[in-house]
Design an enzyme around this catalytic site. Structure first.
Site, mmCIF file in Angstrom:
data_model
loop_
_atom_site.group_PDB
_atom_site.id
_atom_site.type_symbol
_atom_site.label_atom_id
_atom_site.label_comp_id
_atom_site.label_asym_id
_atom_site.label_seq_id
_atom_site.Cartn_x
_atom_site.Cartn_y
_atom_site.Cartn_z
ATOM 1 N N LEU A 122 0.844 -1.195 0.000
ATOM 2 C CA LEU A 122 0.000 0.000 0.000
ATOM 3 C C LEU A 122 0.880 1.246 0.000
ATOM 4 C CD1 LEU A 122 -2.554 -1.415 2.559
ATOM 5 C CD2 LEU A 122 -3.050 -0.881 0.160
ATOM 6 N N HIS A 123 1.626 1.414 -1.102
ATOM 7 C CA HIS A 123 2.605 2.496 -1.180
ATOM 8 C C HIS A 123 1.954 3.875 -1.015
ATOM 9 C CE1 HIS A 123 5.530 -0.410 -2.669
ATOM 10 N NE2 HIS A 123 4.716 -0.738 -3.656
ATOM 11 N N ASP A 124 1.118 4.238 -1.983
ATOM 12 C CA ASP A 124 0.576 5.596 -2.018
ATOM 13 C C ASP A 124 -0.389 5.896 -0.870
ATOM 14 O OD1 ASP A 124 2.113 5.928 -4.285
ATOM 15 O OD2 ASP A 124 0.465 5.525 -5.667
#
Length: 315
Positions: free
Chosen positions: A243-245
């Site tokens: 869940l980078h962003d």
């Protein structure tokens, strides 16, 4: 006393995890979204721009009246790259997505950033979830702008490994010259990189919790992250997509979910094995003053509970 929401511009290249991130932003009362600016990256700019409109439609009344703009369609000096192998050809691989409810605004994203920041000096946060081309162009056109931005929160880079190459994270590699301009601009910058985002994985049980929200937003996020999970299993051996962003948006909402370290960070702009690498001086060996506040730890469980709780508020 409840604090006033912070004014934010969302700049990114949606992209499925950008979609989850922007829905988190629209669902969070701590943020007042002034506008959305699209940039090349995960998908070519025309698709990123359309996807921005789709995400605004998914956010419903939370995004009513929020303008969106087309930005840079290529890096400053290099040819464009994409990440369609991770995000699908459309960037939003989900069924029954809404059409944008309105067209993008006329004019360029960079002009919108310039006039919005100047209208609220010291009060606008740029939350960036893609290559930093739009922000770098704004800083180059207006050298006074870095001092007028409240801060830049960027999902990009890493203190260690890359994901597009062994050395480079995708957003940094997609425009390393822009990243170096922004990180070296004197603006307050916070970097949320792979060293923390790869700890935040949308495992199958987490995806099912999103689906169980019973809302359109929850269903779309679950579909997107199911697609992402297969790409992550194939490429990185993880049991779900990172869940980078969304973590970068969470950093703007609740920075205490992460541990921060002030570091000197430079971006490698020379062609070769290390192109796009964010070189973090973890031990101060260069003697140069820190220029970036770098996320080094994360409370993954608290972050996901924040994400789930906020998305539950969307239709």
């Amino acid at each position: 006393m409840v604090a006033a929401p912070q004014w934010v511009i969302l700049d990114g290249d949606p992209g499925l995890d950008d979609a989850v991130a922007w829905l988190l932003a629209f669902a969070s009362p701590e943020l007042d979204i002034l506008g959305v600016t699209a940039v090349h990256g995960n998908v070519p700019l025309p698709l990123a721009l359309r996807n921005a409109g789709v995400i605004l439609a998914l956010a419903g009344e939370r995004a009513e009246g929020v303008p969106y703009f087309a930005g840079a369609d290529r890096p400053l000096l290099r040819g464009a790259i994409t990440a369609t192998r991770m995000h699908g050809d459309s960037g939003l691989p989900a069924e029954e997505l809404p059409d944008p409810v309105r067209p993008p605004e006329p004019g360029h994203a960079v002009d919108f950033i310039l006039r919005t920041v100047r209208a609220r000096p010291g009060e606008v946060t740029l939350v960036c979830s893609g290559p930093l081309t739009n922000v770098a162009l704004a800083f180059r056109l207006a050298p006074d702008l870095p001092a007028l931005v409240r801060e830049v929160v960027w999902m990009g880079g890493s203190t260690a490994q890359g994901n597009r190459t062994p050395a480079a994270e995708f957003n940094a590699l997609a425009d390393p010259h822009a990243a170096q301009i922004v990180l070296g601009s004197g603006a307050r910058v916070r970097m949320v990189g792979l060293n923390v985002t790869m700890q935040c994985v949308a495992t199958p049980p987490r995806v099912e919790r999103l689906r169980a929200l019973g809302s359109r937003a929850g269903q779309v996020c679950a579909e997107l992250l199911t697609f992402y999970a297969e790409a992550y299993r194939r490429n990185y051996g993880l049991n779900g997509g990172a869940l980078h962003d969304p973590l970068a948006v969470a950093a703007a909402i609740r920075p205490e979910l992460l541990g921060w370290q002030d570091l000197r960070v430079d971006v490698e702009t020379q062609e070769g094995l290390n192109l796009g690498r964010t070189v973090c001086d973890l031990y101060g060996v260069t003697g140069q003053a820190p220029n970036v506040s770098v996320a080094v730890t994360v409370d993954d469980e608290a972050f996901f509970e924040l994400l789930l709780g906020r998305l539950a508020a969307l239709p």
